[in-house]
Design a protein around this motif. Structure first.
Motif, PDB file in Angstrom:
ATOM      1  N   GLU A   2      79.470  78.796  -6.476  1.00  0.00           N
ATOM      2  CA  GLU A   2      80.439  78.053  -5.308  1.00  0.00           C
ATOM      3  C   GLU A   2      81.520  78.222  -4.183  1.00  0.00           C
ATOM      4  O   GLU A   2      82.669  78.715  -5.471  1.00  0.00           O
ATOM      5  CB  GLU A   2      79.602  76.514  -5.673  1.00  0.00           C
ATOM      6  CG  GLU A   2      80.198  76.298  -4.465  1.00  0.00           C
ATOM      7  CD  GLU A   2      80.092  73.995  -4.545  1.00  0.00           C
ATOM      8  OE1 GLU A   2      81.803  73.771  -4.570  1.00  0.00           O
ATOM      9  OE2 GLU A   2      78.835  73.634  -5.015  1.00  0.00           O
ATOM     10  N   LYS A   3      81.576  78.984  -3.882  1.00  0.00           N
ATOM     11  CA  LYS A   3      83.161  78.851  -3.144  1.00  0.00           C
ATOM     12  C   LYS A   3      83.574  78.205  -1.889  1.00  0.00           C
ATOM     13  O   LYS A   3      82.002  77.868  -1.155  1.00  0.00           O
ATOM     14  CB  LYS A   3      82.923  81.357  -2.513  1.00  0.00           C
ATOM     15  CG  LYS A   3      82.999  81.675  -3.771  1.00  0.00           C
ATOM     16  CD  LYS A   3      83.052  83.030  -3.022  1.00  0.00           C
ATOM     17  CE  LYS A   3      83.803  83.973  -4.033  1.00  0.00           C
ATOM     18  NZ  LYS A   3      83.993  84.972  -3.576  1.00  0.00           N
ATOM     19  N   ASP A   4      84.549  77.735  -1.526  1.00  0.00           N
ATOM     20  CA  ASP A   4      84.699  77.131  -0.490  1.00  0.00           C
ATOM     21  C   ASP A   4      84.898  78.029   0.906  1.00  0.00           C
ATOM     22  O   ASP A   4      85.444  79.724   0.071  1.00  0.00           O
ATOM     23  CB  ASP A   4      86.230  76.549  -0.544  1.00  0.00           C
ATOM     24  CG  ASP A   4      86.066  75.147  -1.755  1.00  0.00           C
ATOM     25  OD1 ASP A   4      85.087  74.312  -1.833  1.00  0.00           O
ATOM     26  OD2 ASP A   4      87.136  75.224  -2.234  1.00  0.00           O
ATOM     27  N   LEU A  31      79.135  77.487   0.367  1.00  0.00           N
ATOM     28  CA  LEU A  31      79.061  78.736  -0.333  1.00  0.00           C
ATOM     29  C   LEU A  31      77.838  78.856  -1.068  1.00  0.00           C
ATOM     30  O   LEU A  31      78.804  78.918  -2.601  1.00  0.00           O
ATOM     31  CB  LEU A  31      79.439  80.401   0.459  1.00  0.00           C
ATOM     32  CG  LEU A  31      78.485  81.176   0.411  1.00  0.00           C
ATOM     33  CD1 LEU A  31      77.884  81.608   1.047  1.00  0.00           C
ATOM     34  CD2 LEU A  31      78.752  82.693   0.877  1.00  0.00           C
ATOM     35  N   VAL A  32      76.677  78.717  -1.796  1.00  0.00           N
ATOM     36  CA  VAL A  32      76.658  78.217  -3.234  1.00  0.00           C
ATOM     37  C   VAL A  32      75.691  79.942  -3.328  1.00  0.00           C
ATOM     38  O   VAL A  32      74.346  80.065  -1.941  1.00  0.00           O
ATOM     39  CB  VAL A  32      76.003  76.989  -3.403  1.00  0.00           C
ATOM     40  CG1 VAL A  32      75.665  77.368  -4.576  1.00  0.00           C
ATOM     41  CG2 VAL A  32      76.502  76.094  -3.328  1.00  0.00           C
ATOM     42  N   GLN A  33      75.022  80.371  -4.121  1.00  0.00           N
ATOM     43  CA  GLN A  33      74.320  81.683  -4.619  1.00  0.00           C
ATOM     44  C   GLN A  33      73.288  80.839  -5.708  1.00  0.00           C
ATOM     45  O   GLN A  33      73.664  80.612  -6.911  1.00  0.00           O
ATOM     46  CB  GLN A  33      75.262  82.434  -5.701  1.00  0.00           C
ATOM     47  CG  GLN A  33      74.447  83.842  -5.906  1.00  0.00           C
ATOM     48  CD  GLN A  33      74.571  85.218  -6.081  1.00  0.00           C
ATOM     49  OE1 GLN A  33      76.328  85.752  -6.291  1.00  0.00           O
ATOM     50  NE2 GLN A  33      74.236  85.988  -6.749  1.00  0.00           N
ATOM     51  N   ARG A  39      73.206  79.261   0.294  1.00  0.00           N
ATOM     52  CA  ARG A  39      73.060  78.260   0.873  1.00  0.00           C
ATOM     53  C   ARG A  39      74.556  78.147   1.779  1.00  0.00           C
ATOM     54  O   ARG A  39      75.902  78.343   0.276  1.00  0.00           O
ATOM     55  CB  ARG A  39      72.244  77.235   0.206  1.00  0.00           C
ATOM     56  CG  ARG A  39      72.663  75.643   0.640  1.00  0.00           C
ATOM     57  CD  ARG A  39      71.839  74.448   0.197  1.00  0.00           C
ATOM     58  NE  ARG A  39      70.691  74.899  -0.034  1.00  0.00           N
ATOM     59  CZ  ARG A  39      70.354  75.037  -1.884  1.00  0.00           C
ATOM     60  NH1 ARG A  39      71.018  74.194  -2.713  1.00  0.00           N
ATOM     61  NH2 ARG A  39      68.712  75.405  -2.354  1.00  0.00           N
ATOM     62  N   LEU A  40      74.147  78.144   2.390  1.00  0.00           N
ATOM     63  CA  LEU A  40      75.464  77.599   3.680  1.00  0.00           C
ATOM     64  C   LEU A  40      75.393  76.167   4.281  1.00  0.00           C
ATOM     65  O   LEU A  40      74.680  75.846   4.502  1.00  0.00           O
ATOM     66  CB  LEU A  40      75.935  78.525   4.628  1.00  0.00           C
ATOM     67  CG  LEU A  40      77.199  78.266   5.210  1.00  0.00           C
ATOM     68  CD1 LEU A  40      78.169  78.967   5.118  1.00  0.00           C
ATOM     69  CD2 LEU A  40      76.292  79.621   6.575  1.00  0.00           C
ATOM     70  N   THR A 109      76.707  87.637   2.008  1.00  0.00           N
ATOM     71  CA  THR A 109      76.936  87.864   0.492  1.00  0.00           C
ATOM     72  C   THR A 109      78.333  86.544   0.256  1.00  0.00           C
ATOM     73  O   THR A 109      79.003  85.900   1.254  1.00  0.00           O
ATOM     74  CB  THR A 109      77.533  89.072   0.330  1.00  0.00           C
ATOM     75  OG1 THR A 109      79.062  89.304   0.697  1.00  0.00           O
ATOM     76  CG2 THR A 109      77.590  90.047   0.769  1.00  0.00           C
ATOM     77  N   MET A 110      78.216  86.959  -0.810  1.00  0.00           N
ATOM     78  CA  MET A 110      79.254  85.237  -1.723  1.00  0.00           C
ATOM     79  C   MET A 110      80.738  86.159  -1.349  1.00  0.00           C
ATOM     80  O   MET A 110      81.620  85.346  -1.146  1.00  0.00           O
ATOM     81  CB  MET A 110      79.472  85.711  -3.022  1.00  0.00           C
ATOM     82  CG  MET A 110      78.429  84.757  -3.019  1.00  0.00           C
ATOM     83  SD  MET A 110      77.807  82.932  -3.285  1.00  0.00           S
ATOM     84  CE  MET A 110      79.186  82.469  -4.067  1.00  0.00           C
TER      85      MET A 110
END
Length: 146
Positions: A2-4, A31-33, A39-40, A109-110
């Motif tokens: 997960e990323k901000d 943003l989740v992979q 998933r955004l 992408t991530m």
């Protein structure tokens, strides 16, 4: 993982009998992979008129699903050339809508990227309008450490 992220959304709506309506929103999100999807997600605000709603874009290889959960709830599935129906629930009532994607593009992408969703929307099996989402996603900058 997960990323901000920072999400910039440009939306255009053209409904029968009305002028084109445009909106632009910049917000923070996640943003989740997953195994075979990205998933955004972000929280809606007063600006969009959907306070208390979480919006999610699930991006898969051949389709994009838009989910709204909260004061407004809906699920819209976008697959190029295919028509999907869904129930759109608002505090004022529910309606069945038909969605047909005219064009889908994703370079997400991530590390960030872009989404473009161009689609027709039907209400009561009649074309009601055309919508276009352009979404830019970039990693949020980390706060400097002291």
């Amino acid at each position: 993982m997960e990323k901000d992220v920072i999400i910039s959304i440009q939306g255009k709506q053209l409904y029968e009998g009305s002028e084109q309506d445009s909106m632009e929103l910049v917000t923070e999100g996640k943003l989740v992979q997953g195994d075979d999807y990205l998933r955004l997600s972000y929280e809606e605000s007063e600006l969009t008129g959907m306070v208390g709603t979480t919006t999610l874009f699930q991006v898969e290889p051949s389709r994009i699903t838009l989910l709204r959960i909260g004061s407004v709830s809906s699920e819209m599935v976008f697959e190029q050339g295919k028509r999907h129906t869904s129930l759109y629930n608002t505090p004022y009532g529910s309606m069945e809508v038909g969605i047909k994607a005219r064009k889908l593009n994703s370079s997400l992408t991530m590390q960030g990227g872009k989404l473009e969703i161009d689609y027709d929307i039907e209400i009561d099996h009649r074309l009601a309008g055309q919508n276009l989402f352009r979404i830019d996603v970039r990693e949020a900058e980390s706060a400097p450490t002291c």
